[in-house]
Enzyme design. Structure first.
Site, PDB file in Angstrom:
ATOM      1  N   CYS A 117       0.952  -1.373   0.103  1.00 18.34           N
ATOM      2  CA  CYS A 117       0.132   0.469   0.034  1.00 18.34           C
ATOM      3  C   CYS A 117       1.017   1.039  -0.049  1.00 18.34           C
ATOM      4  O   CYS A 117       1.968   1.546   0.635  1.00 18.34           O
ATOM      5  CB  CYS A 117      -1.149   0.199   1.132  1.00 18.34           C
ATOM      6  N   CYS A 124       0.441   3.178   3.570  1.00 25.93           N
ATOM      7  CA  CYS A 124       0.889   2.578   4.566  1.00 25.93           C
ATOM      8  C   CYS A 124       1.786   1.523   4.708  1.00 25.93           C
ATOM      9  O   CYS A 124       2.166   1.338   5.966  1.00 25.93           O
ATOM     10  CB  CYS A 124      -0.479   1.980   5.824  1.00 25.93           C
ATOM     11  N   CYS A 179      -7.525  -1.535   1.200  1.00 28.34           N
ATOM     12  CA  CYS A 179      -5.966  -1.785   2.376  1.00 28.34           C
ATOM     13  C   CYS A 179      -7.239  -1.944   3.893  1.00 28.34           C
ATOM     14  O   CYS A 179      -7.415  -0.797   4.182  1.00 28.34           O
ATOM     15  CB  CYS A 179      -5.299  -1.316   2.440  1.00 28.34           C
ATOM     16  N   CYS A 201      -5.316   0.690   6.863  1.00 23.67           N
ATOM     17  CA  CYS A 201      -5.538   1.269   6.573  1.00 23.67           C
ATOM     18  C   CYS A 201      -7.316   2.122   5.949  1.00 23.67           C
ATOM     19  O   CYS A 201      -7.055   3.386   5.641  1.00 23.67           O
ATOM     20  CB  CYS A 201      -3.792   2.912   5.557  1.00 23.67           C
ATOM     21  N   CYS A 216      -8.553  -5.824 -10.105  1.00 23.25           N
ATOM     22  CA  CYS A 216      -8.370  -5.063 -10.801  1.00 23.25           C
ATOM     23  C   CYS A 216      -7.540  -3.478  -9.767  1.00 23.25           C
ATOM     24  O   CYS A 216      -8.771  -2.614  -9.337  1.00 23.25           O
ATOM     25  CB  CYS A 216      -9.689  -4.108 -11.735  1.00 23.25           C
TER      26      CYS A 216
END
Length: 163
Positions: A78, A81, A126, A129, A150
């Protein structure tokens, strides 16, 4: 007349249940995450494009991501984070213009739904976060999971296994 009344009541009940199911799945996406920051903090830490995608659920232009052609062994994390999201070994060429994966790192992503385009889609966030990553579709490789995650490339960074 009684049959019409019963049918009307039953149809109203079914529609209202469906509406509540939608509301419950939307609440899932607003849960508390391990990493939680104010909008101002996210704006200060992310680029404008990362902020638009990760915090406002925008979509990057297809075929513009630097991560689209990566085949090197490693992990996609991510961009907000650093949480591990996807492995290169589960990446495939979907032809859509966005990095696509047939599965996520276990516990790396969370799911919700959105209906911004007038129909319901499975949204990927995510798990650490809550940043918007993209969507999941059922048109992935049939020989593996059948899923296509995707994902907006701007929502991720790449960490090669060699590091």
């Amino acid at each position: 007349m009684k049959k019409i009344l019963i049918f009307t009541v039953l149809a109203t009940f079914l529609v209202s249940c469906n509406g509540n199911a939608q509301k419950n799945s939307d609440k899932e996406t607003s849960k508390n995450y391990e990493v939680s920051k104010s909008e101002e903090e996210w704006k200060n830490e992310l680029t404008s494009q990362e902020f638009a995608v990760l915090r406002k659920a925008a979509t990057e232009t297809p075929f513009t991501s630097d991560l689209l052609d990566i085949k090197e062994p490693g992990t996609f994390i991510c961009a907000a984070c650093g949480n591990e999201l996807y492995k290169t070994k589960h990446k495939f060429e979907s032809g859509t213009g966005w990095p696509s994966f047939d599965r996520a790192v276990e516990g790396g992503v969370a799911f919700g739904s959105d209906s911004k385009l007038g129909y319901q889609r499975d949204e990927v966030h995510c798990a650490r976060c809550g940043g918007h990553l993209g969507h999941v579709f059922n048109d992935g490789p049939k020989e593996t999971t059948g899923k296509r995650h995707c994902i907006n490339g701007v929502a991720m960074d790449f960490k090669p296994d060699s590091e």
